[in-house]
Design a protein around this motif. Structure first.
Motif, short mmCIF file in Angstrom:
data_model
loop_
_atom_site.label_atom_id
_atom_site.label_comp_id
_atom_site.label_asym_id
_atom_site.label_seq_id
_atom_site.Cartn_x
_atom_site.Cartn_y
_atom_site.Cartn_z
N ALA A 145 0.95 -1.21 -0.04
CA ALA A 145 0.23 0.21 -0.31
C ALA A 145 1.63 1.68 -0.05
O ALA A 145 0.58 2.39 -1.15
CB ALA A 145 -1.15 -0.14 1.19
N MET A 146 1.96 0.96 0.79
CA MET A 146 2.57 2.34 1.04
C MET A 146 3.60 2.18 -0.06
O MET A 146 3.53 3.58 -0.87
CB MET A 146 3.60 2.03 2.24
CG MET A 146 3.20 2.48 3.57
SD MET A 146 1.68 3.42 3.78
CE MET A 146 3.33 5.09 4.16
N LEU A 147 4.57 1.62 -1.00
CA LEU A 147 4.60 1.39 -2.31
C LEU A 147 3.98 2.21 -3.24
O LEU A 147 4.56 2.98 -4.41
CB LEU A 147 4.71 0.03 -2.81
CG LEU A 147 6.85 0.00 -1.81
CD1 LEU A 147 6.82 -2.47 -1.70
CD2 LEU A 147 8.30 0.34 -2.43
N HIS A 148 3.03 1.40 -3.73
CA HIS A 148 2.18 1.72 -4.85
C HIS A 148 1.94 3.09 -4.66
O HIS A 148 1.97 4.39 -5.55
CB HIS A 148 0.68 1.21 -4.55
CG HIS A 148 -0.35 1.15 -5.92
ND1 HIS A 148 0.06 0.90 -7.16
CD2 HIS A 148 -1.07 1.55 -5.85
CE1 HIS A 148 -0.64 0.79 -7.84
NE2 HIS A 148 -1.84 1.95 -6.99
N ALA A 149 1.71 3.67 -3.23
CA ALA A 149 1.19 5.73 -3.09
C ALA A 149 2.45 6.25 -3.29
O ALA A 149 1.89 7.26 -4.27
CB ALA A 149 0.40 5.31 -1.76
N LYS B 261 1.76 17.18 -3.52
CA LYS B 261 1.98 17.51 -1.98
C LYS B 261 1.98 16.47 -1.34
O LYS B 261 0.11 15.23 -1.78
CB LYS B 261 0.80 18.17 -1.63
CG LYS B 261 0.85 19.72 -0.52
CD LYS B 261 -0.07 21.02 -0.51
CE LYS B 261 -0.56 20.92 0.64
NZ LYS B 261 -1.15 20.12 1.48
N LEU B 262 2.30 15.75 -0.29
CA LEU B 262 2.28 15.06 -0.02
C LEU B 262 1.50 14.89 1.25
O LEU B 262 1.32 15.66 2.18
CB LEU B 262 3.52 14.32 0.65
CG LEU B 262 3.64 13.05 1.76
CD1 LEU B 262 2.97 12.11 0.61
CD2 LEU B 262 5.22 12.99 2.74
N ASP B 263 0.19 14.17 0.90
CA ASP B 263 -0.65 14.45 2.47
C ASP B 263 -0.51 12.40 3.28
O ASP B 263 -1.22 11.77 3.15
CB ASP B 263 -1.95 14.02 1.88
CG ASP B 263 -3.83 13.93 3.04
OD1 ASP B 263 -2.40 14.16 4.28
OD2 ASP B 263 -4.65 14.06 2.37
N ALA C 192 -3.60 6.50 5.83
CA ALA C 192 -5.63 5.98 6.38
C ALA C 192 -5.78 5.14 4.98
O ALA C 192 -6.17 3.71 4.92
CB ALA C 192 -6.16 7.39 5.98
N GLN C 193 -5.10 5.09 3.39
CA GLN C 193 -5.37 3.87 3.10
C GLN C 193 -4.71 2.34 3.04
O GLN C 193 -5.44 1.88 2.56
CB GLN C 193 -5.03 4.82 1.54
CG GLN C 193 -3.50 4.86 0.91
CD GLN C 193 -3.16 3.73 0.34
OE1 GLN C 193 -2.83 3.07 -0.16
NE2 GLN C 193 -1.33 3.47 0.68
#
Ligand code: FAD
Ligand code: NAD
Length: 467
Positions: free
Chosen positions: A56-60, A82-84, A90-91
């Protein structure tokens, strides 16, 4: 099938990809099944703190990187990212929630009882879970693995200065300087996440190359690619200690071969030097089962331990620590418990590193294959693959290793944006005993990255078309 002497036909300890899959398969085969899990949610390391949240973190972060590093602008999409980070986390949390909840649903649907708590053997057919003594004709140990600690470098995931993979998934801010100890799969995947989001990442690896276990051409190319992406690589280097003051860590490092120590500062240190099997507190002594030198439980080809009625699968037994290996062993083991013939071909287990590009392989490395006899090797660069070129993905290659005499494919290695997807066809071909000619004469859709596998197979006999 249910034997009235016992509460269950089969009791599985651990609900990771090995355990939960074994439980579902056993129930499908008509066995009365329960699964013991001490976590709040099912799915083990993989779903809770491993494969799924890391992907999930790699994809985002891949989207963020593509916007930030100019890849999107090259295609006429100009955005200033812009990083949120809160939404990114959360995703990740949502993906884990949905998938772990999915296992709970599948357990209900298949009538697998979830026994919540820590399982400890009382005897070979009795497991204590929070004071409840559960009996079963067969017990499958699927307790998985945990992070290997590094002496002198103490992990504290709450403080977020020295973290393990679980802590590195949850960082509340992007570290300025991150040091990754161990240039293996976790270090490169999670190091990539934070590098893409803005961290300066240094990888300290004991060996002379990254990614042990992979083909040497892949390992050498990996070093070039990660350096080009901005990572600093300190190969042949070991960490000998770490001091933490406030929110900064200072590592002492030395050449692996010996030499002077130097200091390396970081806002965040990721310890990723491997994982070790979970057997502590299982009560193996109560059933007379010992572990091997590496702490693993040995089994025979059918996943039987040397104790009658006790079986073991997944990260807790020898072999690569991979979710799909654990799953396949779970299915085969449940089938064997049910009296069927469950088999896993351990010679054909693909491995994938989900960075950008992806690194994937199945079967023997060229060095391993050469030890067995003469080989022929075909290679094809992704730069010459029309789809990769069109997509601005120049890095990587495919390498097919075949037996020089029989032409049977012994190993396939790739670096490509979608190498993890491409490797499936190589695994399937090898499972069917394919020759390089079989792959070369299989029609591949155009334009796809997979055509590079066909061309590399053609190159085994020296006849690729597009190079
Ligand atoms: P586990 O998933 O570790 O599950 C074992 C379960 O048993 C745990 O939930 C534990 O709580 C429970 N347990 C242990 N002891 C007891 C006990 N006594 N009583 C009750 N419960 C107990 N692999 C891949 O193939 N692809 C990937 O992309 C990938 N990414 C990863 C990323 C990270 C950050 C990490 C850490 C690992 C990753 N892996 C990946 C490896 C993968 O997660 C493991 O190989 C896989 O989870 C092993 O499955 P398992 O069922 O053997 O054990
Ligand atoms: P790993 O074995 O992949 O890599 C550990 C690295 O640390 C090795 O390169 C090793 O040489 C190095 N090392 C060991 N001791 C060191 C030291 N003192 N100083 C510096 N370097 C040192 O282990 P990992 O990355 O922690 O991953 C653990 C397991 O999880 C792996 O077996 C892997 O299969 C699995 N995993 C798989 C995936 C995937 O399939 N994509 C992703 C993450 C994790």
């Amino acid at each position: 099938m249910a034997d009235q002497t016992y509460d269950y036909d089969v009791l599985i300890i651990g609900s990771g990809p090995g355990g939960y899959v074994a439980a579902i398969r056993a129930a499908q085969l008509g066995l009365k099944t329960a699964c013991v899990e001490s976590r709040e949610t099912l799915g083990g390391t993989c779903l809770n703190v491993g494969c799924i949240p890391s992907k999930a973190m790699l994809h985002a972060s891949e989207f963020f990187d593509a916007a930030a590093n100019g890849t999107m602008a090259k295609m006429g999409v100009v955005v200033e990212p812009k990083l949120d980070l809160d939404t990114m986390h959360a995703q990740r949390i949502d993906a884990v929630k949905q998938l772990t909840g999915g296992i709970a649903f599948l357990f209900k649907k298949n009538k697998v009882d979830w026994k919540k708590g820590r399982g400890t053997f009382v005897d070979a057919h009795t497991v204590d879970v929070g004071g409840e003594k559960i009996t079963a004709k067969n017990v499958i140990i699927a307790t998985g693995s945990s992070v290997t600690p590094l002496p002198g470098v103490e992990v504290d995931n709450d403080k977020q200065v020295v973290v393990d993979s679980t802590g590195a998934l949850e960082l509340r801010k992007v570290p300025k300087k991150m040091v990754v100890i161990g240039g293996g799969v976790i270090g490169l995947e999670l190091g990539s996440v934070w590098r893409r989001l803005g961290a300066e990442v240094t990888v300290v690896e004991f060996l002379d190359q990254l990614l042990p276990g992979m083909d040497m051409d892949i390992r050498k190319e990996a070093a070039k690619i990660f350096k080009k992406q901005g990572m600093t690589l300190m190969l042949g280097t070991k960490v000998t200690g770490c001091t933490v003051k406030g929110d900064k860590a200072t590592l002492s490092i030395e050449p692996a071969a010996g030499g002077d120590a130097t200091a390396l500062e970081a806002d965040c240190v990721l310890v990723s030097i491997g994982r070790r099997p979970n057997t502590e507190g299982l009560g193996l002594d109560k059933i007379g089962l010992e572990t091997n030198k590496r702490g693993q439980i040995e089994t025979d080809h059918d996943f039987r331990t040397k104790v009658d009625g006790v079986w073991a699968i997944g990260d807790v037994i020898p072999g690569p620590m991979l979710a799909h290996k654990a799953e396949d062993e779970g299915i085969a083991c449940a089938e064997n418990v049910a009296g069927q013939t469950g088999i896993v071909n351990h010679a054909v287990i693909p491995g994938v590193v989900y960075t950008w590009p992806e690194f994937a392989g199945v079967g023997l490395t060229e060095d391993e294959a050469k030890e067995k006899g003469p080989v022929r090797v075909g290679k094809f660069p992704m730069l010459a693959n029309s789809r990769a070129k069109t997509n601005h993905e120049p890095d990587g290659f495919v390498k097919v290793i075949a037996d020089a005499e029989t032409d049977r494919v012994l190993g396939v290695w790739c670096i490509a944006s979608v190498a993890g997807t491409m490797i499936a066809q190589a695994a399937q071909a090898m499972e069917f005993g394919a020759t390089s000619e079989d792959i070369a004469y299989t029609c591949h859709a155009h334009p796809t990255h997979s055509e590079a596998i066909k061309e590399a197979a053609m190159a085994v006999t020296g006849k690729p078309i597009h190079i």
